[in-house]
Scaffold this motif. Structure first.
Motif, PDB file in Angstrom:
ATOM      1  N   ASP A   9       0.854  -1.184   0.000  1.00 31.69           N
ATOM      2  CA  ASP A   9       0.000   0.000   0.000  1.00 31.69           C
ATOM      3  C   ASP A   9       0.895   1.240   0.000  1.00 31.69           C
ATOM      4  N   TYR A  10       0.352   2.340  -0.453  1.00 31.04           N
ATOM      5  CA  TYR A  10       1.044   3.631  -0.452  1.00 31.04           C
ATOM      6  C   TYR A  10       0.137   4.680   0.193  1.00 31.04           C
ATOM      7  N   PRO A  11      -0.185   4.527   1.493  1.00 33.59           N
ATOM      8  CA  PRO A  11      -1.122   5.464   2.122  1.00 33.59           C
ATOM      9  C   PRO A  11      -0.566   6.865   2.342  1.00 33.59           C
ATOM     10  N   PHE A  12       0.755   7.032   2.249  1.00 35.45           N
ATOM     11  CA  PHE A  12       1.377   8.330   2.522  1.00 35.45           C
ATOM     12  C   PHE A  12       1.886   9.017   1.259  1.00 35.45           C
ATOM     13  N   GLY A  13       1.534   8.501   0.087  1.00 34.64           N
ATOM     14  CA  GLY A  13       2.039   9.048  -1.171  1.00 34.64           C
ATOM     15  C   GLY A  13       2.972   8.054  -1.835  1.00 34.64           C
ATOM     16  N   PRO A  14       3.851   8.531  -2.718  1.00 34.71           N
ATOM     17  CA  PRO A  14       4.703   7.613  -3.463  1.00 34.71           C
ATOM     18  C   PRO A  14       5.748   6.892  -2.603  1.00 34.71           C
ATOM     19  N   GLU A  15       6.039   7.417  -1.434  1.00 37.12           N
ATOM     20  CA  GLU A  15       6.943   6.749  -0.500  1.00 37.12           C
ATOM     21  C   GLU A  15       6.436   6.990   0.910  1.00 37.12           C
ATOM     22  N   PRO A  16       6.634   6.099   1.810  1.00 39.92           N
ATOM     23  CA  PRO A  16       7.253   4.792   1.672  1.00 39.92           C
ATOM     24  C   PRO A  16       6.247   3.755   1.186  1.00 39.92           C
ATOM     25  N   LEU A  17       6.782   2.638   0.721  1.00 35.42           N
ATOM     26  CA  LEU A  17       5.959   1.464   0.443  1.00 35.42           C
ATOM     27  C   LEU A  17       5.618   0.866   1.798  1.00 35.42           C
ATOM     28  N   VAL A  18       4.330   0.646   2.049  1.00 36.39           N
ATOM     29  CA  VAL A  18       3.883   0.093   3.320  1.00 36.39           C
ATOM     30  C   VAL A  18       3.397  -1.333   3.084  1.00 36.39           C
ATOM     31  N   MET A  19       3.940  -2.251   3.874  1.00 39.90           N
ATOM     32  CA  MET A  19       3.500  -3.639   3.828  1.00 39.90           C
ATOM     33  C   MET A  19       2.512  -3.848   4.961  1.00 39.90           C
ATOM     34  N   LYS A  20       1.390  -4.489   4.627  1.00 44.83           N
ATOM     35  CA  LYS A  20       0.334  -4.695   5.611  1.00 44.83           C
ATOM     36  C   LYS A  20      -0.067  -6.159   5.678  1.00 44.83           C
ATOM     37  N   ALA A  21      -0.607  -6.528   6.824  1.00 44.60           N
ATOM     38  CA  ALA A  21      -1.242  -7.833   7.027  1.00 44.60           C
ATOM     39  C   ALA A  21      -2.564  -7.547   7.715  1.00 44.60           C
ATOM     40  N   GLY A  22      -3.656  -7.989   7.130  1.00 43.93           N
ATOM     41  CA  GLY A  22      -4.959  -7.718   7.716  1.00 43.93           C
ATOM     42  C   GLY A  22      -5.261  -6.235   7.832  1.00 43.93           C
ATOM     43  N   GLY A  23      -4.693  -5.434   6.933  1.00 39.27           N
ATOM     44  CA  GLY A  23      -4.928  -3.999   6.934  1.00 39.27           C
ATOM     45  C   GLY A  23      -4.064  -3.220   7.916  1.00 39.27           C
ATOM     46  N   LYS A  24      -3.165  -3.892   8.625  1.00 40.39           N
ATOM     47  CA  LYS A  24      -2.298  -3.235   9.614  1.00 40.39           C
ATOM     48  C   LYS A  24      -0.849  -3.246   9.117  1.00 40.39           C
ATOM     49  N   MET A  25      -0.151  -2.138   9.340  1.00 41.14           N
ATOM     50  CA  MET A  25       1.241  -2.017   8.885  1.00 41.14           C
ATOM     51  C   MET A  25       2.170  -2.940   9.676  1.00 41.14           C
ATOM     52  N   PHE A  26       3.071  -3.607   8.947  1.00 38.41           N
ATOM     53  CA  PHE A  26       4.136  -4.328   9.627  1.00 38.41           C
ATOM     54  C   PHE A  26       5.510  -3.928   9.101  1.00 38.41           C
ATOM     55  N   ALA A  27       5.579  -3.225   7.975  1.00 36.50           N
ATOM     56  CA  ALA A  27       6.871  -2.763   7.452  1.00 36.50           C
ATOM     57  C   ALA A  27       6.659  -1.536   6.576  1.00 36.50           C
ATOM     58  N   LEU A  28       7.622  -0.625   6.652  1.00 35.42           N
ATOM     59  CA  LEU A  28       7.651   0.545   5.781  1.00 35.42           C
ATOM     60  C   LEU A  28       9.005   0.521   5.090  1.00 35.42           C
ATOM     61  N   ILE A  29       8.986   0.595   3.771  1.00 34.64           N
ATOM     62  CA  ILE A  29      10.204   0.508   2.981  1.00 34.64           C
ATOM     63  C   ILE A  29      10.393   1.828   2.256  1.00 34.64           C
ATOM     64  N   GLY A  30      11.528   2.450   2.474  1.00 28.76           N
ATOM     65  CA  GLY A  30      11.781   3.742   1.850  1.00 28.76           C
ATOM     66  C   GLY A  30      13.235   4.118   1.917  1.00 28.76           C
ATOM     67  N   GLU A  31      13.468   5.414   1.937  1.00 27.14           N
ATOM     68  CA  GLU A  31      14.825   5.951   2.010  1.00 27.14           C
ATOM     69  C   GLU A  31      14.871   7.073   3.036  1.00 27.14           C
ATOM     70  N   ASN A  32      15.996   7.172   3.710  1.00 24.14           N
ATOM     71  CA  ASN A  32      16.286   8.302   4.591  1.00 24.14           C
ATOM     72  C   ASN A  32      17.577   8.908   4.082  1.00 24.14           C
ATOM     73  N   ASP A  33      17.506  10.138   3.623  1.00 24.98           N
ATOM     74  CA  ASP A  33      18.675  10.825   3.063  1.00 24.98           C
ATOM     75  C   ASP A  33      19.310  10.019   1.928  1.00 24.98           C
ATOM     76  N   GLY A  34      18.469   9.398   1.089  1.00 24.99           N
ATOM     77  CA  GLY A  34      18.955   8.658  -0.068  1.00 24.99           C
ATOM     78  C   GLY A  34      19.459   7.256   0.226  1.00 24.99           C
ATOM     79  N   ILE A  35      19.383   6.820   1.485  1.00 22.28           N
ATOM     80  CA  ILE A  35      19.857   5.486   1.865  1.00 22.28           C
ATOM     81  C   ILE A  35      18.638   4.610   2.147  1.00 22.28           C
ATOM     82  N   PRO A  36      18.569   3.408   1.537  1.00 22.02           N
ATOM     83  CA  PRO A  36      17.420   2.526   1.765  1.00 22.02           C
ATOM     84  C   PRO A  36      17.254   2.202   3.253  1.00 22.02           C
ATOM     85  N   SER A  37      15.994   2.155   3.672  1.00 23.84           N
ATOM     86  CA  SER A  37      15.705   1.816   5.064  1.00 23.84           C
ATOM     87  C   SER A  37      14.429   0.995   5.150  1.00 23.84           C
ATOM     88  N   LEU A  38      14.295   0.314   6.269  1.00 27.77           N
ATOM     89  CA  LEU A  38      13.158  -0.560   6.515  1.00 27.77           C
ATOM     90  C   LEU A  38      12.730  -0.348   7.959  1.00 27.77           C
TER      91      LEU A  38
END
Length: 105
Positions: A9-38
């Motif tokens: 899901d992308y509930p906050f815009g184009p970033e971060p990618l949000v992974m959900k289970a049963g509609g609840k977030m369990f991971a957010l995948i994005g970047e902080n200062d150009g460095i990948p983060s989870l």
């Protein structure tokens, strides 16, 4: 996406990618200062232990710092340990779902 019932899901815009289970977030995948983060949900004691063990693990970026960690993906955290953190986050979220929501996964 290999975890049962996981969805993107992308509930906050184009970033971060949000992974959900049963509609609840369990991971957010994005970047902080150009460095990948989870960002992953974690039990408070384990969250603190992971932060002490790995410089790349910090309190959750823009999240509840007691229950979330943000991991900088720089190769310093072994992939097997990162996979365990992802699975743990997923399982915490699934445990918090209603019985009906768990069964629908």
């Amino acid at each position: 996406m290999t975890l049962r019932g996981a969805s993107e899901d992308y509930p906050f815009g184009p970033e971060p990618l949000v992974m959900k289970a049963g509609g609840k977030m369990f991971a957010l995948i994005g970047e902080n200062d150009g460095i990948p983060s989870l960002s992953l949900k974690c039990e408070p004691l384990m969250a603190e232990l992971l932060r002490q063990a790995h410089p790349a693990v910090k309190p959750g970026y823009h999240l509840n710092k007691k229950h979330w960690n943000t991991v900088t993906i720089d190769g310093s955290v072994p992939e097997t340990e990162l996979a365990d953190m992802i699975k743990n986050s997923y399982e915490l979220v699934v445990r918090g779902l209603t019985k009906a929501a768990r069964e629908s996964l």
